[in-house]
Design a protein around this motif. Structure first.
Motif, PDB file in Angstrom:
ATOM      1  N   ALA A  97       0.833  -1.206   0.000  1.00 15.48           N
ATOM      2  CA  ALA A  97       0.000   0.000   0.000  1.00 15.48           C
ATOM      3  C   ALA A  97       0.869   1.257   0.000  1.00 15.48           C
ATOM      4  O   ALA A  97       0.599   2.209  -0.741  1.00 15.48           O
ATOM      5  CB  ALA A  97      -0.938  -0.008   1.212  1.00 15.48           C
ATOM      6  N   ALA A  98       1.919   1.261   0.813  1.00 14.17           N
ATOM      7  CA  ALA A  98       2.782   2.443   0.882  1.00 14.17           C
ATOM      8  C   ALA A  98       3.515   2.658  -0.440  1.00 14.17           C
ATOM      9  O   ALA A  98       3.605   3.793  -0.916  1.00 14.17           O
ATOM     10  CB  ALA A  98       3.781   2.300   2.031  1.00 14.17           C
TER      11      ALA A  98
ATOM     12  N   ARG B  65       2.545   1.809  -3.345  1.00 14.79           N
ATOM     13  CA  ARG B  65       1.572   2.203  -4.371  1.00 14.79           C
ATOM     14  C   ARG B  65       1.098   3.641  -4.190  1.00 14.79           C
ATOM     15  O   ARG B  65       1.037   4.414  -5.130  1.00 14.79           O
ATOM     16  CB  ARG B  65       0.370   1.238  -4.338  1.00 14.79           C
ATOM     17  N   TRP B  66       0.717   3.995  -2.962  1.00 17.56           N
ATOM     18  CA  TRP B  66       0.055   5.275  -2.742  1.00 17.56           C
ATOM     19  C   TRP B  66       0.902   6.329  -2.024  1.00 17.56           C
ATOM     20  O   TRP B  66       0.530   7.496  -2.013  1.00 17.56           O
ATOM     21  CB  TRP B  66      -1.260   5.069  -1.995  1.00 17.56           C
ATOM     22  N   SER B  67       2.003   5.925  -1.422  1.00 11.40           N
ATOM     23  CA  SER B  67       2.823   6.896  -0.697  1.00 11.40           C
ATOM     24  C   SER B  67       4.295   6.479  -0.674  1.00 11.40           C
ATOM     25  O   SER B  67       4.887   6.312   0.399  1.00 11.40           O
ATOM     26  CB  SER B  67       2.287   7.042   0.728  1.00 11.40           C
TER      27      SER B  67
END
Length: 129
Positions: free
Chosen positions: A84-85, A87-89
């Motif tokens: 998730a990190a 991908r988005w941050s």
């Protein structure tokens, strides 16, 4: 089957280990970008993976049969956070795209090592039982 309290401890441990690894990538990008340091980091991951498996076993109070599932839980939680990190941050790992990519490679290597070592530890303990 792991008990709920064991799973809760392992999820918390996973978050703590994820934070430490993320801070390492963020604040020491040369450890990944420099070829010598990067290779050394991969080699140093072997004892660190062993230490992580030992920590999972101790923190989760796991029996031998619970070790691989326990390490899998810790790895799965951390990998989902990493996914998730990334991908988005991705900036959470730093500003250098090369360091972030090489840091992600190091993370994957460490997850695989930890799971593989947990399996080998259990297999070894079963052979000596």
């Amino acid at each position: 089957m792991l008990r709920t309290n064991q799973i809760a401890v392992l999820v918390g441990l996973s978050l703590a280990l994820w934070i430490l690894a993320t801070l390492y990538i963020r604040f020491l990008p040369d450890a990944f970008v420099d070829p010598f340091q990067g290779n050394l980091g991969f080699a140093a991951s072997v004892p660190m993976a062993w230490l992580s498996v030992w920590l999972v076993r101790r923190a989760g109070r796991l029996e031998a049969a619970e070790l691989v599932p326990g390490v899998a839980i810790v790895g799965a939680v951390a990998m989902m956070i990493d996914g998730a990190a990334l991908r988005w941050s991705p900036g959470v790992y730093g500003d250098d795209p090369l360091a972030v990519r090489l840091g992600a490679a190091w993370l994957l290597w460490g997850y695989g090592l930890s799971l593989g070592l947990a399996y080998l530890m259990v297999a070894r303990s079963l052979r000596h039982a």
